[in-house]
Enzyme design. Sequence first.
Site, PDB file in Angstrom:
ATOM      1  N   ALA A  66       0.762  -1.244   0.126  1.00  0.00           N
ATOM      2  CA  ALA A  66       0.167   0.000   0.058  1.00  0.00           C
ATOM      3  C   ALA A  66       0.886   1.353  -0.014  1.00  0.00           C
ATOM      4  O   ALA A  66       2.145   1.266   0.322  1.00  0.00           O
ATOM      5  CB  ALA A  66      -0.728  -0.073   1.325  1.00  0.00           C
ATOM      6  N   GLY A 111       0.769  -4.980   0.976  1.00  0.00           N
ATOM      7  CA  GLY A 111      -0.685  -4.987   0.311  1.00  0.00           C
ATOM      8  C   GLY A 111      -0.448  -5.691  -1.104  1.00  0.00           C
ATOM      9  O   GLY A 111      -1.198  -6.113  -1.560  1.00  0.00           O
ATOM     10  N   GLU A 114      -0.644  -9.325  -0.545  1.00  0.00           N
ATOM     11  CA  GLU A 114      -2.219  -9.515  -0.057  1.00  0.00           C
ATOM     12  C   GLU A 114      -3.003  -9.559  -1.391  1.00  0.00           C
ATOM     13  O   GLU A 114      -4.052 -10.394  -1.598  1.00  0.00           O
ATOM     14  CB  GLU A 114      -2.729  -8.432   1.080  1.00  0.00           C
ATOM     15  CG  GLU A 114      -2.084  -8.678   2.206  1.00  0.00           C
ATOM     16  CD  GLU A 114      -2.317  -7.577   2.971  1.00  0.00           C
ATOM     17  OE1 GLU A 114      -1.733  -6.256   2.716  1.00  0.00           O
ATOM     18  OE2 GLU A 114      -2.806  -7.632   4.044  1.00  0.00           O
ATOM     19  N   GLU A 134       4.533  -5.352   7.456  1.00  0.00           N
ATOM     20  CA  GLU A 134       4.117  -3.883   7.966  1.00  0.00           C
ATOM     21  C   GLU A 134       4.309  -3.809   9.369  1.00  0.00           C
ATOM     22  O   GLU A 134       4.612  -2.670   9.811  1.00  0.00           O
ATOM     23  CB  GLU A 134       2.400  -4.440   8.201  1.00  0.00           C
ATOM     24  CG  GLU A 134       1.840  -4.258   6.961  1.00  0.00           C
ATOM     25  CD  GLU A 134       1.796  -5.300   5.773  1.00  0.00           C
ATOM     26  OE1 GLU A 134       2.671  -6.528   6.169  1.00  0.00           O
ATOM     27  OE2 GLU A 134       1.188  -5.716   5.107  1.00  0.00           O
TER      28      GLU A 134
HETATM   29  C1  HXC Z   1       4.879   4.282  -1.635  1.00  0.00           C
HETATM   30  C2  HXC Z   1       6.848   3.575  -2.381  1.00  0.00           C
HETATM   31  C3  HXC Z   1       6.382   2.228  -1.738  1.00  0.00           C
HETATM   32  C4  HXC Z   1       5.238   2.022  -1.033  1.00  0.00           C
HETATM   33  C5  HXC Z   1       8.423   1.896  -2.776  1.00  0.00           C
HETATM   34  N1  HXC Z   1       7.972   3.154  -3.050  1.00  0.00           N
HETATM   35  N2  HXC Z   1       7.409   1.290  -2.037  1.00  0.00           N
HETATM   36  N3  HXC Z   1       6.187   4.305  -2.116  1.00  0.00           N
HETATM   37  N4  HXC Z   1       4.531   3.135  -0.899  1.00  0.00           N
HETATM   38  N5  HXC Z   1       4.739   0.857  -0.330  1.00  0.00           N
HETATM   39  C6  HXC Z   1       8.670   4.366  -3.793  1.00  0.00           C
HETATM   40  C7  HXC Z   1       9.870   4.835  -2.987  1.00  0.00           C
HETATM   41  O1  HXC Z   1       9.443   5.853  -2.175  1.00  0.00           O
HETATM   42  C8  HXC Z   1      10.793   5.437  -3.933  1.00  0.00           C
HETATM   43  O2  HXC Z   1      10.095   6.630  -4.503  1.00  0.00           O
HETATM   44  C9  HXC Z   1      10.417   4.435  -5.164  1.00  0.00           C
HETATM   45  O3  HXC Z   1       9.192   3.692  -4.945  1.00  0.00           O
HETATM   46  C10 HXC Z   1      11.690   3.478  -5.533  1.00  0.00           C
HETATM   47  O4  HXC Z   1      11.569   2.549  -4.143  1.00  0.00           O
HETATM   48  P1  HXC Z   1      13.202   2.785  -3.309  1.00  0.00           P
HETATM   49  O5  HXC Z   1      12.891   2.315  -2.012  1.00  0.00           O
HETATM   50  O6  HXC Z   1      14.212   3.732  -3.995  1.00  0.00           O
HETATM   51  O7  HXC Z   1      13.655   1.524  -4.082  1.00  0.00           O
HETATM   52  P2  HXC Z   1      14.913   0.169  -3.404  1.00  0.00           P
HETATM   53  O8  HXC Z   1      15.941   0.910  -2.815  1.00  0.00           O
HETATM   54  O9  HXC Z   1      15.051  -0.569  -4.620  1.00  0.00           O
HETATM   55  O10 HXC Z   1      13.849  -0.316  -2.463  1.00  0.00           O
HETATM   56  C11 HXC Z   1      12.763  -1.426  -2.754  1.00  0.00           C
HETATM   57  C12 HXC Z   1      11.930  -1.802  -1.668  1.00  0.00           C
HETATM   58  C13 HXC Z   1      11.520  -0.371  -0.771  1.00  0.00           C
HETATM   59  C14 HXC Z   1      12.830  -2.705  -0.788  1.00  0.00           C
HETATM   60  C15 HXC Z   1      10.665  -2.406  -2.140  1.00  0.00           C
HETATM   61  O11 HXC Z   1      10.814   0.473  -1.794  1.00  0.00           O
HETATM   62  C16 HXC Z   1      10.565  -0.773   0.322  1.00  0.00           C
HETATM   63  O12 HXC Z   1      10.811  -1.288   1.312  1.00  0.00           O
HETATM   64  N6  HXC Z   1       9.449  -0.241  -0.036  1.00  0.00           N
HETATM   65  C17 HXC Z   1       8.304  -0.463   1.093  1.00  0.00           C
HETATM   66  C18 HXC Z   1       7.712  -1.731   1.137  1.00  0.00           C
HETATM   67  C19 HXC Z   1       6.527  -2.010   2.258  1.00  0.00           C
HETATM   68  O13 HXC Z   1       6.937  -1.781   3.253  1.00  0.00           O
HETATM   69  N7  HXC Z   1       5.623  -2.361   1.915  1.00  0.00           N
HETATM   70  C20 HXC Z   1       4.462  -2.468   2.802  1.00  0.00           C
HETATM   71  C21 HXC Z   1       3.882  -1.229   2.878  1.00  0.00           C
HETATM   72  S1  HXC Z   1       2.594  -1.326   4.051  1.00  0.00           S
HETATM   73  P3  HXC Z   1      11.143   8.024  -4.857  1.00  0.00           P
HETATM   74  O14 HXC Z   1       9.881   8.880  -5.074  1.00  0.00           O
HETATM   75  O15 HXC Z   1      11.935   8.028  -3.563  1.00  0.00           O
HETATM   76  O16 HXC Z   1      11.835   7.483  -6.016  1.00  0.00           O
HETATM   77  C22 HXC Z   1       1.110  -2.110   3.517  1.00  0.00           C
HETATM   78  C23 HXC Z   1       0.072  -2.138   4.274  1.00  0.00           C
HETATM   79  C24 HXC Z   1      -1.089  -2.856   3.611  1.00  0.00           C
HETATM   80  O17 HXC Z   1       1.482  -2.408   2.313  1.00  0.00           O
HETATM   81  C25 HXC Z   1      -2.267  -2.535   4.407  1.00  0.00           C
HETATM   82  C26 HXC Z   1      -2.827  -1.314   4.752  1.00  0.00           C
HETATM   83  C27 HXC Z   1      -4.125  -1.169   5.246  1.00  0.00           C
END
Ligand code: HXC
Length: 257
Positions: A66, A111, A114, A134
């Site tokens: 998400a 997400g 999921e 998460e």
């Molecule tokens: C918003 C995201 C994102 C996310 C990546 N980006 N994941 N933006 N939400 N979930 C964006 C980054 O901010 C970045 O934007 C661009 O995508 C590229 O990501 P990087 O981090 O620069 O890439 P990298 O270094 O290769 O790392 C990849 C990654 C990392 C390991 C996947 O991006 C990461 O950890 N993302 C979050 C993963 C996560 O925690 N997902 C769960 C979310 S919570 P910019 O603008 O800086 O280039 C969830 C809850 C669901 O899903 C339920 C809710 C009700």
Amino acid sequence: MSEPLIEVADQAGIVTLTINRPKALNALNGAVLSELDRLLDELQGREGLRAVLVTGAGEKAFVAGADIAEMRDKTPEQARRFARQALATFKRLEALPVPTVALVNGFCLGGGCELALACDWAVASDNAIFGQPEVLLGVIPGFGGTQRLPRRVGPAMALDLCTTGRKIDAAEALRIGLVNRVLAQDELPAYVAELTKQLGGNGPASVRGAKQAIHDGMDQDLESALALETSLFALCFAGDEQREGMSAFVEKRKPNF
Ligand code: HXC
């Protein structure tokens, strides 16, 4: 014209939905979820639909979760509404009458995982990374992960993944039953072609019946679920497919469904 948030391609009734926010690793925000919901509503009654595939644009990610930036300032009530929006959309995906397959290319986190779990099965590229991270963000899965993940891989492995937040590679995802197959990334189009051929050759009503029996039966006790199977099995004999399929076998020819 701006790029669509989700690209749609239709190849002989096999519809591919591609989440198209590659710069944000296809993170799911409210706008993407609304668009997905609208597309699924449209697909629900589409004639000739054989299967729906879900994937992510670019080589790096299926869906990295998400949208964290969008979620950061939400109040509990807004968070509840966001989760409910996604749950309703994922339910709509799950309830499509045809097989649904997640084609997981790269990061499949939170997400995103999921979303893959809301599909009937998943096929991953060998660079895919899965996880429910998460807890690293101070929350728990909210798009169905705490419920669909244990149903797919068992409660012990779901607890491991959801409480440690650790990421797993495609080989481990295959081993625990999170995905059905692992392919090299450039083999995914060939898989779609193979699936198109396989599903295209099967009786569409029986494919739908098999899906309905498994999905609806999973929510029932065994006795009721077996009765459901019997009803759906008997129903096959009310249509044309059963006669054609069995006649083709007896007459030593290919069925024409
Ligand atoms: C918003 C995201 C994102 C996310 C990546 N980006 N994941 N933006 N939400 N979930 C964006 C980054 O901010 C970045 O934007 C661009 O995508 C590229 O990501 P990087 O981090 O620069 O890439 P990298 O270094 O290769 O790392 C990849 C990654 C990392 C390991 C996947 O991006 C990461 O950890 N993302 C979050 C993963 C996560 O925690 N997902 C769960 C979310 S919570 P910019 O603008 O800086 O280039 C969830 C809850 C669901 O899903 C339920 C809710 C009700």
